[in-house]
Scaffold this motif. Structure first.
Motif, short mmCIF file in Angstrom:
data_model
loop_
_atom_site.label_atom_id
_atom_site.label_comp_id
_atom_site.label_asym_id
_atom_site.label_seq_id
_atom_site.Cartn_x
_atom_site.Cartn_y
_atom_site.Cartn_z
N GLY A 1 -0.98 10.54 0.94
CA GLY A 1 -1.39 10.38 2.33
C GLY A 1 -2.82 9.91 2.47
O GLY A 1 -3.08 8.84 3.06
N PRO A 2 -3.79 10.65 1.93
CA PRO A 2 -5.18 10.19 1.98
C PRO A 2 -5.38 8.85 1.28
O PRO A 2 -6.20 8.03 1.72
CB PRO A 2 -5.94 11.31 1.24
CG PRO A 2 -5.10 12.53 1.47
CD PRO A 2 -3.68 12.04 1.41
N THR A 3 -4.63 8.61 0.20
CA THR A 3 -4.73 7.33 -0.50
C THR A 3 -4.31 6.17 0.41
O THR A 3 -4.97 5.13 0.46
CB THR A 3 -3.83 7.33 -1.76
OG1 THR A 3 -4.27 8.36 -2.65
CG2 THR A 3 -3.89 5.99 -2.48
N LEU A 4 -3.22 6.37 1.13
CA LEU A 4 -2.73 5.33 2.04
C LEU A 4 -3.71 5.09 3.18
O LEU A 4 -3.96 3.94 3.56
CB LEU A 4 -1.35 5.71 2.58
CG LEU A 4 -0.69 4.70 3.54
CD1 LEU A 4 -0.59 3.33 2.90
CD2 LEU A 4 0.68 5.22 3.98
N TYR B 1 0.81 -1.22 0.00
CA TYR B 1 0.00 0.00 0.00
C TYR B 1 0.85 1.27 0.00
O TYR B 1 0.48 2.28 -0.61
CB TYR B 1 -0.96 -0.01 1.19
CG TYR B 1 -1.98 -1.11 1.10
CD1 TYR B 1 -2.84 -1.20 0.01
CD2 TYR B 1 -2.09 -2.08 2.10
CE1 TYR B 1 -3.77 -2.21 -0.09
CE2 TYR B 1 -3.03 -3.10 2.00
CZ TYR B 1 -3.86 -3.17 0.90
OH TYR B 1 -4.78 -4.17 0.79
N VAL B 2 1.99 1.23 0.66
CA VAL B 2 2.90 2.38 0.66
C VAL B 2 3.44 2.63 -0.74
O VAL B 2 3.47 3.77 -1.22
CB VAL B 2 4.05 2.16 1.66
CG1 VAL B 2 5.14 3.22 1.48
CG2 VAL B 2 3.53 2.20 3.09
N ASN B 3 3.83 1.57 -1.43
CA ASN B 3 4.32 1.70 -2.80
C ASN B 3 3.21 2.19 -3.73
O ASN B 3 3.43 3.03 -4.60
CB ASN B 3 4.87 0.37 -3.30
CG ASN B 3 6.19 0.00 -2.65
OD1 ASN B 3 6.99 0.87 -2.33
ND2 ASN B 3 6.42 -1.29 -2.45
N GLN B 4 2.00 1.65 -3.53
CA GLN B 4 0.86 2.04 -4.35
C GLN B 4 0.55 3.53 -4.19
O GLN B 4 0.15 4.21 -5.15
CB GLN B 4 -0.36 1.20 -3.95
CG GLN B 4 -1.56 1.35 -4.85
CD GLN B 4 -2.71 0.47 -4.39
OE1 GLN B 4 -3.17 0.56 -3.24
NE2 GLN B 4 -3.17 -0.41 -5.25
N ALA B 5 0.76 4.06 -2.99
CA ALA B 5 0.49 5.48 -2.72
C ALA B 5 1.65 6.38 -3.11
O ALA B 5 1.55 7.61 -2.99
CB ALA B 5 0.17 5.66 -1.23
N GLY B 6 2.75 5.79 -3.54
CA GLY B 6 3.90 6.59 -3.95
C GLY B 6 4.66 7.21 -2.80
O GLY B 6 5.27 8.28 -2.95
N LEU B 7 4.66 6.54 -1.65
CA LEU B 7 5.27 7.10 -0.45
C LEU B 7 6.46 6.28 0.06
O LEU B 7 6.90 6.46 1.19
CB LEU B 7 4.22 7.22 0.67
CG LEU B 7 3.03 8.14 0.38
CD1 LEU B 7 1.99 8.04 1.50
CD2 LEU B 7 3.48 9.58 0.20
N ALA B 8 6.99 5.40 -0.78
CA ALA B 8 8.08 4.53 -0.36
C ALA B 8 9.31 5.30 0.10
O ALA B 8 10.05 4.83 0.97
CB ALA B 8 8.45 3.58 -1.50
#
Length: 277
Positions: A76-79, A37-44
């Protein structure tokens, strides 16, 4: 649907995935789930695990979401939405499940989202409050939450879910209902907002400037004129994607319009509160 994000929500959502054991087993979601989910949200790039740190799930999620909040990143909201969905899917909101997160954690999350105009149900479903069903102080609180989000440029706060009204129209109607006990449902936007302004003691352009009046009245007339201008940009037909403004607007123009809506709505609600005291 873009969920709200703030420090309270971050703390509450992180609490839903803490590392408590049940019968010697850790609850889902796993660190591997969080990776996805972190990768999916672009927050890695903000993941402590990816930086070689050994941290628990709750602390890890808090660190990532705080970075997203600080940098105003859409991930952030996506995650948050992904984590809530995963917790729901693995039985986190079901008492009979080994992954049940606990009544207190759920209550904390519900309170955090409630303060931002969102309802988190006992089964983990979440969505904006249906404002048409709210009255009195509860509606005032929900409108304040939407106004604050609009002031920060949140598009979904400008066009309210569960009602045909936008933020300013809903605020004007609520002010008139609170003061007069009713409002003219057939009135156009300019008339409705004008009546609400006058009801809470604000100046409108039709009121000529008086000798010695406070400069704040000029600001109020300007706020009213800006609100009318914003309403002309409304996408009355809708796009099917919740976009509240005409598609010809640039992102900067739409963001400015949304922030104006939030500013005017907040001011009217503040004056309404003062009027009731």
């Amino acid at each position: 649907m873009a969920l709200p994000i703030n420090d309270t929500i971050i703390a509450a959502v992180s609490q839903l995935i803490d590392d408590s054991k049940s019968n010697g087993q850790y609850r889902d979601p796993t660190h591997s789930d969080i990776d996805f989910y972190v990768n999916q949200a672009g927050l890695a790039a903000f993941d402590p695990k990816g930086q070689g740190q050994t941290v628990g799930k709750a602390k890890r999620l808090r660190a990532i979401l705080h970075e997203a909040l600080e940098k105003s990143l859409p991930g952030g909201p996506t995650l948050i939405a992904s984590i809530l969905s995963k917790v729901k899917a693995c039985g986190g909101f079901r008492e009979s499940s080994p992954n049940f997160v606990g009544s207190e954690a759920i209550a904390n999350a519900q309170a955090a989202f409630d303060a931002e105009g969102y309802a988190l149900s006992a089964d983990g479903s979440i969505g904006p409050k249906v404002l048409d069903s709210l009255r009195g102080a509860e509606l005032t609180a929900a409108l304040r939450a939407y106004a604050e989000r609009a002031r920060k440029g949140s598009q979904d706060a400008a066009l309210l879910a569960g009602t045909s009204k936008d933020l300013l129209e809903a605020t004007a109607a609520h002010a008139l209902m609170t003061i007069n006990g009713n409002y003219p449902t057939g009135a156009n936007f300019q008339s409705l907002l004008g009546m609400a302004f006058v009801a809470v003691g604000l100046a409108v352009p039709e009121m000529p400037e008086q000798p010695g009046e406070s400069p704040i009245k000029a600001m109020e007339r300007g706020m009213f004129a800006s609100a009318i201008g914003v309403n002309r940009l409304r996408n009355k037909q809708g796009t099917g994607h919740g976009r509240p403004f005409l598609s010809t607007l640039t992102e900067d123009e739409a963001k400015a319009a949304i922030e104006i809506m939030g500013c005017v709505a907040s001011y009217v609600l503040a004056k309404l509160a003062a009027h009731r005291r």
